[in-house]
Design a protein around this motif. Structure first.
Motif, PDB file in Angstrom:
ATOM      1  N   ASP A   1       0.825  -1.216   0.000  1.00 50.07           N
ATOM      2  CA  ASP A   1       0.000   0.000   0.000  1.00 50.07           C
ATOM      3  C   ASP A   1       0.855   1.261   0.000  1.00 50.07           C
ATOM      4  O   ASP A   1       0.788   2.087   0.909  1.00 50.07           O
ATOM      5  CB  ASP A   1      -0.932  -0.021   1.211  1.00 50.07           C
ATOM      6  CG  ASP A   1      -2.059   1.003   1.085  1.00 50.07           C
ATOM      7  OD1 ASP A   1      -2.204   1.583  -0.005  1.00 50.07           O
ATOM      8  OD2 ASP A   1      -2.779   1.221   2.074  1.00 50.07           O
TER       9      ASP A   1
ATOM     10  N   VAL B   1      -5.230   2.665 -11.478  1.00 44.29           N
ATOM     11  CA  VAL B   1      -5.784   2.034 -10.284  1.00 44.29           C
ATOM     12  C   VAL B   1      -4.948   0.794  -9.969  1.00 44.29           C
ATOM     13  O   VAL B   1      -4.595   0.019 -10.859  1.00 44.29           O
ATOM     14  CB  VAL B   1      -7.282   1.673 -10.478  1.00 44.29           C
ATOM     15  CG1 VAL B   1      -7.477   0.670 -11.593  1.00 44.29           C
ATOM     16  CG2 VAL B   1      -7.898   1.172  -9.187  1.00 44.29           C
TER      17      VAL B   1
ATOM     18  N   ASP C   1      -6.515  -1.221  -4.826  1.00 41.82           N
ATOM     19  CA  ASP C   1      -7.642  -0.276  -4.858  1.00 41.82           C
ATOM     20  C   ASP C   1      -8.920  -0.968  -5.329  1.00 41.82           C
ATOM     21  O   ASP C   1     -10.007  -0.681  -4.825  1.00 41.82           O
ATOM     22  CB  ASP C   1      -7.322   0.908  -5.779  1.00 41.82           C
ATOM     23  CG  ASP C   1      -6.154   1.743  -5.286  1.00 41.82           C
ATOM     24  OD1 ASP C   1      -6.101   2.036  -4.081  1.00 41.82           O
ATOM     25  OD2 ASP C   1      -5.284   2.083  -6.116  1.00 41.82           O
TER      26      ASP C   1
ATOM     27  N   GLU D   1      -7.364   6.282  -5.807  1.00 41.83           N
ATOM     28  CA  GLU D   1      -6.995   5.572  -4.573  1.00 41.83           C
ATOM     29  C   GLU D   1      -8.240   5.208  -3.773  1.00 41.83           C
ATOM     30  O   GLU D   1      -9.164   6.006  -3.628  1.00 41.83           O
ATOM     31  CB  GLU D   1      -6.096   6.446  -3.697  1.00 41.83           C
ATOM     32  CG  GLU D   1      -5.733   5.772  -2.387  1.00 41.83           C
ATOM     33  CD  GLU D   1      -5.106   6.716  -1.366  1.00 41.83           C
ATOM     34  OE1 GLU D   1      -4.526   6.228  -0.377  1.00 41.83           O
ATOM     35  OE2 GLU D   1      -5.207   7.944  -1.559  1.00 41.83           O
ATOM     36  N   VAL D   2      -8.246   3.993  -3.232  1.00 36.20           N
ATOM     37  CA  VAL D   2      -9.201   3.608  -2.202  1.00 36.20           C
ATOM     38  C   VAL D   2      -8.361   3.191  -0.996  1.00 36.20           C
ATOM     39  O   VAL D   2      -7.620   2.206  -1.075  1.00 36.20           O
ATOM     40  CB  VAL D   2     -10.121   2.452  -2.643  1.00 36.20           C
ATOM     41  CG1 VAL D   2     -11.165   2.174  -1.567  1.00 36.20           C
ATOM     42  CG2 VAL D   2     -10.806   2.776  -3.966  1.00 36.20           C
ATOM     43  N   ASN D   3      -8.433   3.956   0.084  1.00 40.00           N
ATOM     44  CA  ASN D   3      -7.573   3.684   1.224  1.00 40.00           C
ATOM     45  C   ASN D   3      -8.158   2.600   2.145  1.00 40.00           C
ATOM     46  O   ASN D   3      -9.243   2.064   1.889  1.00 40.00           O
ATOM     47  CB  ASN D   3      -7.238   4.964   1.993  1.00 40.00           C
ATOM     48  CG  ASN D   3      -8.474   5.598   2.642  1.00 40.00           C
ATOM     49  OD1 ASN D   3      -9.481   4.937   2.906  1.00 40.00           O
ATOM     50  ND2 ASN D   3      -8.395   6.897   2.895  1.00 40.00           N
TER      51      ASN D   3
ATOM     52  N   SER E   1     -12.383   7.003  -1.069  1.00 39.23           N
ATOM     53  CA  SER E   1     -11.776   7.078  -2.391  1.00 39.23           C
ATOM     54  C   SER E   1     -11.472   8.522  -2.784  1.00 39.23           C
ATOM     55  O   SER E   1     -12.154   9.457  -2.361  1.00 39.23           O
ATOM     56  CB  SER E   1     -12.716   6.436  -3.433  1.00 39.23           C
ATOM     57  OG  SER E   1     -13.984   7.040  -3.403  1.00 39.23           O
TER      58      SER E   1
END
Length: 212
Positions: A147, A166, A170, A200-202, A207
């Protein structure tokens, strides 16, 4: 094989007390819940396969992931590029896609250059939506090692070239977000149409598109 209890044929059960009946009902409910949880766990594990694949298996899994796990139809390409996102109703290709892996590193400008060239060879203009999926740090064993943010210069160049980047991580989180009841895939597809950068999706399932 299902664990759900069959109806008892023991004549003693015909004289079950109210408490016994309640216990049996509770056991039955718990067994149904266990089956549901097992199915959910198996589904989650299948979704994470995308984090460990490379080459053609990765490309095939990306197509499967979009189509069956995110509900956004995709087709594997038979020309330049790796896949297309297609309109569900008419099957029209609306986004050009490529898949790469980086065993010990991150997304690079070379990845962007490749998809730019292939998009042109596919007969699409520079402003045609393009999606670059990269399995970053795919030999790493932990989420923390994988990550790491996409480099700033890559994000900026992707935004300039109308390419949305992506990571496979993500995508896994995007699916978790959708399953949690949040508008994950809808927001993602809007971002693909809107332009480029890094989507990004943390780990909190929030997002954001990074353009620089």
């Amino acid at each position: 094989m299902s664990m759900v209890m069959a109806e008892s044929t023991d004549p003693i059960d015909a004289f079950a007390t109210e408490g016994e009946s309640a216990v049996r009902d509770r056991i039955r409910d718990l067994e149904i819940e266990i089956e549901r949880l097992k199915t959910s766990l198996e589904d989650a594990q299948k979704a994470k396969q995308i984090l460990f694949l490379t080459g053609d298996p990765l490309t095939k899994e990306v197509v499967h992931f979009f189509t069956d796990m995110l509900g956004s139809p995709a087709q594997q390409a038979d020309g330049p590029g790796d896949f297309w996102l297609v309109a569900e109703a008419v099957g029209e290709a609306w986004c050009f896609g490529e898949v790469h892996e980086s065993e010990t590193g991150n997304v690079t400008r070379e990845h962007l250059a490749r998809i730019m060239i292939d998009r042109g060879e596919a007969g699409k203009a520079d402003d045609f939506p393009a999606l670059l999926v990269v399995n970053t740090f795919c030999t790493k064993e932990t989420t923390g090692e994988r990550d790491l943010p996409v480099p700033e210069d890559v994000r900026r160049r992707a935004a300039e070239d109308n390419i949305l980047v992506v990571r496979t991580l993500d995508l896994v989180r995007l699916r978790q977000k959708d399953l949690s009841g949040f508008p994950g895939i809808k927001e993602f597809l809007e971002a693909v149409r809107a332009g480029g950068g890094w989507y990004e999706v943390n780990d909190a399932l929030a997002s954001k598109v990074h353009a620089a």
